[in-house]
Design an enzyme around this catalytic site. Sequence first.
Site, PDB file in Angstrom:
ATOM      1  N   ARG A  64       0.828  -1.228   0.000  1.00  0.00           N
ATOM      2  CA  ARG A  64       0.000   0.000   0.000  1.00  0.00           C
ATOM      3  C   ARG A  64       0.859   1.273   0.000  1.00  0.00           C
ATOM      4  O   ARG A  64       0.524   2.271   0.630  1.00  0.00           O
ATOM      5  CB  ARG A  64      -0.970   0.032   1.189  1.00  0.00           C
ATOM      6  CG  ARG A  64      -1.921  -1.118   1.232  1.00  0.00           C
ATOM      7  CD  ARG A  64      -2.879  -1.139   0.039  1.00  0.00           C
ATOM      8  NE  ARG A  64      -3.682  -2.350   0.080  1.00  0.00           N
ATOM      9  CZ  ARG A  64      -3.349  -3.499  -0.540  1.00  0.00           C
ATOM     10  NH1 ARG A  64      -2.249  -3.578  -1.289  1.00  0.00           N
ATOM     11  NH2 ARG A  64      -4.119  -4.551  -0.441  1.00  0.00           N
ATOM     12  N   SER A 120     -10.873  -1.307   3.598  1.00  0.00           N
ATOM     13  CA  SER A 120     -10.167  -1.632   4.846  1.00  0.00           C
ATOM     14  C   SER A 120      -9.647  -0.350   5.466  1.00  0.00           C
ATOM     15  O   SER A 120      -8.923   0.405   4.808  1.00  0.00           O
ATOM     16  CB  SER A 120      -8.977  -2.546   4.571  1.00  0.00           C
ATOM     17  OG  SER A 120      -9.431  -3.748   4.033  1.00  0.00           O
ATOM     18  N   GLU A 154      -5.000   2.770   6.755  1.00  0.00           N
ATOM     19  CA  GLU A 154      -4.730   2.700   5.316  1.00  0.00           C
ATOM     20  C   GLU A 154      -5.465   3.855   4.636  1.00  0.00           C
ATOM     21  O   GLU A 154      -4.979   4.447   3.682  1.00  0.00           O
ATOM     22  CB  GLU A 154      -5.244   1.363   4.771  1.00  0.00           C
ATOM     23  CG  GLU A 154      -5.095   1.232   3.266  1.00  0.00           C
ATOM     24  CD  GLU A 154      -5.487  -0.154   2.759  1.00  0.00           C
ATOM     25  OE1 GLU A 154      -5.208  -1.151   3.439  1.00  0.00           O
ATOM     26  OE2 GLU A 154      -6.064  -0.221   1.663  1.00  0.00           O
TER      27      GLU A 154
HETATM   28  C1  LIG Z   1     -15.705  -1.336  -0.813  1.00  0.00           C
HETATM   29  C2  LIG Z   1     -14.219  -1.031  -0.988  1.00  0.00           C
HETATM   30  C3  LIG Z   1     -13.339  -2.078  -1.249  1.00  0.00           C
HETATM   31  C4  LIG Z   1     -11.965  -1.822  -1.387  1.00  0.00           C
HETATM   32  N1  LIG Z   1     -11.124  -2.866  -1.647  1.00  0.00           N
HETATM   33  C5  LIG Z   1      -9.820  -2.639  -1.827  1.00  0.00           C
HETATM   34  C6  LIG Z   1      -8.930  -3.712  -2.132  1.00  0.00           C
HETATM   35  O1  LIG Z   1      -9.311  -4.861  -2.283  1.00  0.00           O
HETATM   36  N2  LIG Z   1      -7.611  -3.417  -2.269  1.00  0.00           N
HETATM   37  C7  LIG Z   1      -7.119  -2.154  -2.136  1.00  0.00           C
HETATM   38  O2  LIG Z   1      -5.921  -1.958  -2.285  1.00  0.00           O
HETATM   39  N3  LIG Z   1      -7.944  -1.122  -1.849  1.00  0.00           N
HETATM   40  C8  LIG Z   1      -9.262  -1.329  -1.696  1.00  0.00           C
HETATM   41  N4  LIG Z   1     -10.108  -0.269  -1.416  1.00  0.00           N
HETATM   42  C9  LIG Z   1      -9.531   1.091  -1.224  1.00  0.00           C
HETATM   43  C10 LIG Z   1      -9.436   1.952  -2.494  1.00  0.00           C
HETATM   44  O3  LIG Z   1     -10.383   1.548  -3.464  1.00  0.00           O
HETATM   45  C11 LIG Z   1      -8.030   1.915  -3.087  1.00  0.00           C
HETATM   46  O4  LIG Z   1      -7.078   2.420  -2.177  1.00  0.00           O
HETATM   47  C12 LIG Z   1      -7.928   2.724  -4.396  1.00  0.00           C
HETATM   48  O5  LIG Z   1      -6.696   2.474  -4.997  1.00  0.00           O
HETATM   49  C13 LIG Z   1      -8.069   4.232  -4.178  1.00  0.00           C
HETATM   50  O6  LIG Z   1      -8.227   4.851  -5.433  1.00  0.00           O
HETATM   51  P1  LIG Z   1      -9.050   6.220  -5.589  1.00  0.00           P
HETATM   52  O7  LIG Z   1      -9.002   6.619  -7.005  1.00  0.00           O
HETATM   53  O8  LIG Z   1     -10.399   6.059  -4.992  1.00  0.00           O
HETATM   54  O9  LIG Z   1      -8.158   7.183  -4.719  1.00  0.00           O
HETATM   55  P2  LIG Z   1      -8.651   8.359  -3.760  1.00  0.00           P
HETATM   56  O10 LIG Z   1      -9.375   7.756  -2.594  1.00  0.00           O
HETATM   57  O11 LIG Z   1      -9.340   9.405  -4.518  1.00  0.00           O
HETATM   58  O12 LIG Z   1      -7.247   8.900  -3.243  1.00  0.00           O
HETATM   59  C14 LIG Z   1      -6.385   8.080  -2.492  1.00  0.00           C
HETATM   60  C15 LIG Z   1      -5.014   8.762  -2.479  1.00  0.00           C
HETATM   61  O13 LIG Z   1      -4.477   8.679  -3.803  1.00  0.00           O
HETATM   62  C16 LIG Z   1      -4.114   9.992  -4.236  1.00  0.00           C
HETATM   63  N5  LIG Z   1      -4.308  10.063  -5.676  1.00  0.00           N
HETATM   64  C17 LIG Z   1      -5.401   9.701  -6.394  1.00  0.00           C
HETATM   65  N6  LIG Z   1      -5.182   9.896  -7.714  1.00  0.00           N
HETATM   66  C18 LIG Z   1      -3.940  10.430  -7.817  1.00  0.00           C
HETATM   67  C19 LIG Z   1      -3.144  10.871  -8.915  1.00  0.00           C
HETATM   68  N7  LIG Z   1      -3.574  10.823 -10.178  1.00  0.00           N
HETATM   69  N8  LIG Z   1      -1.901  11.345  -8.656  1.00  0.00           N
HETATM   70  C20 LIG Z   1      -1.449  11.437  -7.387  1.00  0.00           C
HETATM   71  N9  LIG Z   1      -2.160  11.031  -6.308  1.00  0.00           N
HETATM   72  C21 LIG Z   1      -3.386  10.540  -6.528  1.00  0.00           C
HETATM   73  C22 LIG Z   1      -5.011  10.921  -3.483  1.00  0.00           C
HETATM   74  O14 LIG Z   1      -4.441  12.228  -3.406  1.00  0.00           O
HETATM   75  C23 LIG Z   1      -5.091  10.239  -2.123  1.00  0.00           C
HETATM   76  O15 LIG Z   1      -4.001  10.584  -1.309  1.00  0.00           O
HETATM   77  C24 LIG Z   1     -11.473  -0.496  -1.277  1.00  0.00           C
HETATM   78  C25 LIG Z   1     -12.375   0.550  -1.025  1.00  0.00           C
HETATM   79  C26 LIG Z   1     -13.734   0.297  -0.901  1.00  0.00           C
HETATM   80  C27 LIG Z   1     -14.673   1.440  -0.683  1.00  0.00           C
END
Ligand SMILES: Cc1cc2nc3c(=O)[nH]c(=O)nc-3n(C[C@H](O)[C@H](O)[C@H](O)COP(=O)(O)OP(=O)(O)OC[C@H]3O[C@@H](n4cnc5c(N)ncnc54)[C@H](O)[C@@H]3O)c2cc1C
Length: 313
Positions: free
Chosen positions: A186, A236, A306
């Site tokens: 992560r 998580s 996380e």
């Molecule tokens: C129901 C559910 C299930 C999930 N299951 C998993 C799983 O199985 N495995 C897992 O790893 N995660 C899981 N997650 C967590 C999440 O989906 C991941 O961490 C995902 O990668 C976050 O992506 P996001 O686009 O939503 O990022 P955001 O939540 O929008 O941002 C997260 C971070 O990334 C940064 N960021 C986003 N885009 C950029 C960019 N282009 N450049 C620089 N920084 C950026 C943001 O500034 C922030 O700090 C889950 C979440 C939910 C709600």
Amino acid sequence: MSMDTFLLLRKEYPQLIDEGIVHIEVPLKEHCSFNIGGPAEVFCTPYTQKQLVTLLKFCLGHNIPYFILGKGSNLLISDKGVKGIVISTERFDKITLGKHYLSAFCGVTLKDLGNFACENGLSGLEFASGIPGSVGGAVFMNAGAYGNEIKDVLYSSRAILPTQEKLSSPNPVFYLKASEHNFSYRHSVFQDLGLIHLSSLFILKKDKPENIRQRMQELQQKRQDKQPMDLPSAGSVFKRPEGFFTGKLIEECGLKGFRIGDAAISEKHCGFIVNLGSATAKDVFQLIQHIQKVVYERYGVHLQTEIRILGEI
Ligand SMILES: Cc1cc2nc3c(=O)[nH]c(=O)nc-3n(C[C@H](O)[C@H](O)[C@H](O)COP(=O)(O)OP(=O)(O)OC[C@H]3O[C@@H](n4cnc5c(N)ncnc54)[C@H](O)[C@@H]3O)c2cc1C
């Protein structure tokens, strides 16, 4: 204050307003999976690299805080909202197909990427297709599931280092090889250096679309069975501490279903906090602190979050 930022932006870069990418007082609860969070003072939806660079230059030049928002699926956003400019990547949504690879911009959802790969007979992203994030968020977090992580399929990325010097150079974008991402659990170099992710290239294997679809469906079913997909959450809440399973630790502390306000520890998976309706960021934050305290007292394990916190709780 928001008007100040907005007016200043309009004065210096009126074309950004004309291009329809600047919005004021946008409720962030509509842009995250927790369904929690106050307004962004200014919310921008750039769709070209030039617009993105202009916004970053503007923020740096005026000392205005900015935040890069993907799908908001790993965030707890303050009830008071967020000062400065939230830059959403949602309009950077292009996917390009190569022979054994795909290239995707940061705002592409993992679901769309997985479906696109499947339709084109490219395997390797099945694990990611059920993660509700964007490509940018997934690379930033090195997202993973079911024994795979983004680092296993990523070949290279294009990124921006947001400094005045780099942003003013003729080409502020640079390439990162897979090995330069400094990936671990992560974690990626994007977190260390505050880099902005623009796009990535993924190397995949040929397979029949029906085989790929079947694997995707199996993993989706596992998710449905184990995770509270029917309620808003941010996945998580805590990182997995070495040698332990977070959900099990929390459950063994008798915390299943424990709630503060409308924020509750999921009955289905204790590693998730769910929003039962009108949970506030403060409820969730207090619940996180309570879990950390109880687990530490009982097991001596410090659970690290996380999910990332945006704004002042
Ligand atoms: C129901 C559910 C299930 C999930 N299951 C998993 C799983 O199985 N495995 C897992 O790893 N995660 C899981 N997650 C967590 C999440 O989906 C991941 O961490 C995902 O990668 C976050 O992506 P996001 O686009 O939503 O990022 P955001 O939540 O929008 O941002 C997260 C971070 O990334 C940064 N960021 C986003 N885009 C950029 C960019 N282009 N450049 C620089 N920084 C950026 C943001 O500034 C922030 O700090 C889950 C979440 C939910 C709600």
